[in-house]
Design a protein around this motif. Structure first.
Motif, PDB file in Angstrom:
ATOM      1  N   VAL A 311       4.503 -10.739  -0.293  1.00 41.16           N
ATOM      2  CA  VAL A 311       4.723  -9.683  -1.291  1.00 41.16           C
ATOM      3  C   VAL A 311       3.419  -9.088  -1.806  1.00 41.16           C
ATOM      4  O   VAL A 311       3.037  -7.974  -1.442  1.00 41.16           O
ATOM      5  N   TYR A 312       2.677  -9.810  -2.638  1.00 45.09           N
ATOM      6  CA  TYR A 312       1.595  -9.185  -3.395  1.00 45.09           C
ATOM      7  C   TYR A 312       0.396  -8.766  -2.546  1.00 45.09           C
ATOM      8  O   TYR A 312      -0.113  -7.650  -2.699  1.00 45.09           O
ATOM      9  N   GLY A 313      -0.088  -9.612  -1.653  1.00 44.55           N
ATOM     10  CA  GLY A 313      -1.250  -9.241  -0.842  1.00 44.55           C
ATOM     11  C   GLY A 313      -0.980  -8.061   0.081  1.00 44.55           C
ATOM     12  O   GLY A 313      -1.676  -7.037   0.014  1.00 44.55           O
ATOM     13  N   PRO A 314       0.034  -8.166   0.950  1.00 48.80           N
ATOM     14  CA  PRO A 314       0.320  -7.055   1.867  1.00 48.80           C
ATOM     15  C   PRO A 314       0.639  -5.744   1.152  1.00 48.80           C
ATOM     16  O   PRO A 314       0.124  -4.682   1.524  1.00 48.80           O
ATOM     17  N   LEU A 315       1.484  -5.788   0.128  1.00 46.23           N
ATOM     18  CA  LEU A 315       1.884  -4.544  -0.529  1.00 46.23           C
ATOM     19  C   LEU A 315       0.746  -3.943  -1.340  1.00 46.23           C
ATOM     20  O   LEU A 315       0.630  -2.719  -1.432  1.00 46.23           O
ATOM     21  N   ALA A 316      -0.114  -4.769  -1.912  1.00 51.25           N
ATOM     22  CA  ALA A 316      -1.295  -4.224  -2.597  1.00 51.25           C
ATOM     23  C   ALA A 316      -2.172  -3.458  -1.623  1.00 51.25           C
ATOM     24  O   ALA A 316      -2.850  -2.496  -1.999  1.00 51.25           O
ATOM     25  N   ASN A 317      -2.157  -3.874  -0.349  1.00 50.55           N
ATOM     26  CA  ASN A 317      -2.959  -3.221   0.684  1.00 50.55           C
ATOM     27  C   ASN A 317      -2.195  -2.110   1.414  1.00 50.55           C
ATOM     28  O   ASN A 317      -2.684  -1.595   2.425  1.00 50.55           O
ATOM     29  N   ALA A 318      -1.027  -1.746   0.913  1.00 56.48           N
ATOM     30  CA  ALA A 318      -0.178  -0.722   1.552  1.00 56.48           C
ATOM     31  C   ALA A 318       0.145  -1.094   2.991  1.00 56.48           C
ATOM     32  O   ALA A 318       0.284  -0.238   3.865  1.00 56.48           O
ATOM     33  N   SER A 319       0.286  -2.395   3.231  1.00 56.16           N
ATOM     34  CA  SER A 319       0.601  -2.888   4.570  1.00 56.16           C
ATOM     35  C   SER A 319       2.106  -2.985   4.760  1.00 56.16           C
ATOM     36  O   SER A 319       2.867  -3.083   3.794  1.00 56.16           O
ATOM     37  N   THR A 320       2.550  -2.960   6.011  1.00 54.26           N
ATOM     38  CA  THR A 320       3.955  -3.194   6.332  1.00 54.26           C
ATOM     39  C   THR A 320       4.170  -4.689   6.477  1.00 54.26           C
ATOM     40  O   THR A 320       3.565  -5.338   7.330  1.00 54.26           O
TER      41      THR A 320
END
Length: 453
Positions: A311-320
């Motif tokens: 959740v937090y790491g990927p989405l903070a980086n605008a990652s899928t």
């Protein structure tokens, strides 16, 4: 001991060179204040700046990062991406049934999270309140976490496989006023009685005034009373816009309980600013994240790995980020490998236990997939034995994907020791070097540092 190196071609494609990373590492150790000031400004969006970067007293265990700075974790994971990435896929959901999947854009994520946040507010849930999340691995689990973060409520996610007693203990310990759950979960084709477990647990939890139920199956388990809320029946009644609460960097983001393998479960509280920076930066650097990377961490959001690296790491980086409801052996032992091909996964992060279990079935289950999309492999949760490491490297990754063997724990919130996929040499069974800001030491029982030979 064998050493596996990253090819020169891959090193040229690294998002940061080894030389530049080593320089950043030295800066993070020698000049931490200026280093983290710069990284916080580059990596996150802030509503207002902080006074001091870090305040720490190791004698008392008091540590604060970016104190008085204001931000919101949900804003950093969702809202700030809408200008440039509104239509980009934020979440790929792969259901327990291989035919059950969907893609959620950042725009759709924003709508769902805002509506969920407004639903929570309608139940008088506000900043500082604790909310227990006891969910299967469905998109609504991520919506719930982000909705809590949006309004400043503190989420406490409990793994959906935990017992009634474990659930009750965690609700009571953090004094939750609401529970978000599903009527049932589905894992490996079997039903998990989540709502029934909640109903039993709440017999001893008098302070819970709201139970929000997402109907995952057709079983009618929502009670007609003032406590239960039917998510799907009510959610469209709520506005798709909800302002983000401005949070101090040291305001709590979540509580997560360790497994309790050494006694009563211990609640770990992570605050907002420092945690989110560690999550975003480690996810980006260690996995050599690209703008178009499809990233899959096979963990559950009930564990810290799911919080930070689903959740937090990927989405903070605008990652899928891919959320997987199932298990690696259902409907057959090729499931992981087929999902990788189906969604063209580039980065795959899983546990040594899963690798060893799949390795026991031999190489035949690998034959139904090409796994050509894979670029990076990762391991988490426990040390990986060299035999399993080599099978993972040679057979799953076909000798072309670096493995990042990550060491960290619930208490740290993000990876502390690991190689970087872009350039690090790899030794099977060895985690690698410390990440930015980490200066590891071995100490004896008295707390005295042990010097190596």
């Amino acid at each position: 001991m064998k050493i596996f190196t990253v090819s020169e071609a891959k090193k040229k494609n690294s998002i940061i060179s080894e030389e530049d990373f080593n320089s950043e590492y030295q800066e993070s150790i020698n000049n931490p204040e200026s280093f983290w000031q710069k990284k916080a400004e580059e990596t996150l969006d802030w509503f207002s700046n902080w006074g001091e970067v870090a305040i720490s007293d190791m004698e008392t265990g008091e540590v604060a990062w970016f104190k008085t700075g204001k931000l919101n974790a949900c804003f950093n994971c969702v809202d700030r991406h809408l200008e440039n990435h509104a239509n980009k896929t934020a979440i790929i959901w792969e259901g327990d049934d291989p035919n059950d999947n969907k893609e959620i854009s950042f725009q759709e994520l924003h709508k769902n999270v805002c509506q969920f946040a407004n639903l929570l507010k309608s139940r008088n849930i506000k900043k500082g309140d604790r909310v227990c999340i006891y969910m299967p691995m469905i998109p609504e689990a991520a919506y719930a976490m982000l909705a809590c973060a949006r309004i400043g409520a503190i989420h406490s996610v409990v793994f959906g496989g935990f017992s009634i007693e474990s659930l009750k203990d965690r609700i009571l310990d953090s004094d939750c006023s609401a529970v978000i759950t599903a009527n049932e979960g589905i894992r490996g084709g079997k039903l998990i009685p989540l709502k029934n477990n909640v109903d039993e647990a709440l017999k001893d939890c008098p302070n819970v005034h709201s139970v929000i139920v997402v109907n995952r199956t057709h079983s009618a388990l929502i009670n007609k009373n003032e406590v239960d809320v039917d998510y799907y029946q009510d959610i469209e009644n709520f506005d798709a816009d909800c302002p983000c609460e401005e949070m101090n960097a040291e305001d709590p983001l979540f509580i997560l309980y360790t497994s309790g393998s050494t006694g009563k479960p211990k609640g770990v509280l992570h605050t907002t600013g420092g945690y989110l920076l560690g999550a975003a930066l480690s996810h980006k650097y260690i996995f050599n994240l690209k703008e178009d990377s499809i990233y899959w961490c096979t963990a559950d959001v009930g564990w810290v790995t799911g919080h930070t690296y689903i959740v937090y790491g990927p989405l903070a980086n605008a990652s899928t980020t891919l959320i997987f409801e199932g298990i690696p052996t259902f409907p057959d032992v090729s499931r992981f490998w087929n999902v990788i091909d189906k969604h063209q996964v580039n980065i795959f992060y899983t546990a040594p236990t899963a690798i060893r279990a799949l390795m026991a079935h031999g190489n035949e289950p690998l034959q139904s997939s090409s796994r050509d999309s894979l670029e990076v492999l990762g391991t988490v949760g426990e040390p990986i034995n060299p035999e399993a490491w080599e099978w993972y490297y040679h057979e799953v990754g076909k000798g072309k994907c670096p493995i990042v063997d990550t060491w960290w724990q619930t208490e740290t919130g993000s990876i502390m020791i690991s190689g970087l996929a872009g350039f690090s040499d790899q030794k099977p069974g060895c985690a690698g070097k410390p990440f930015l800001g980490i200066n590891p030491a071995l100490v004896d029982e008295e707390g005295n540092e042990i010097e190596g030979l």
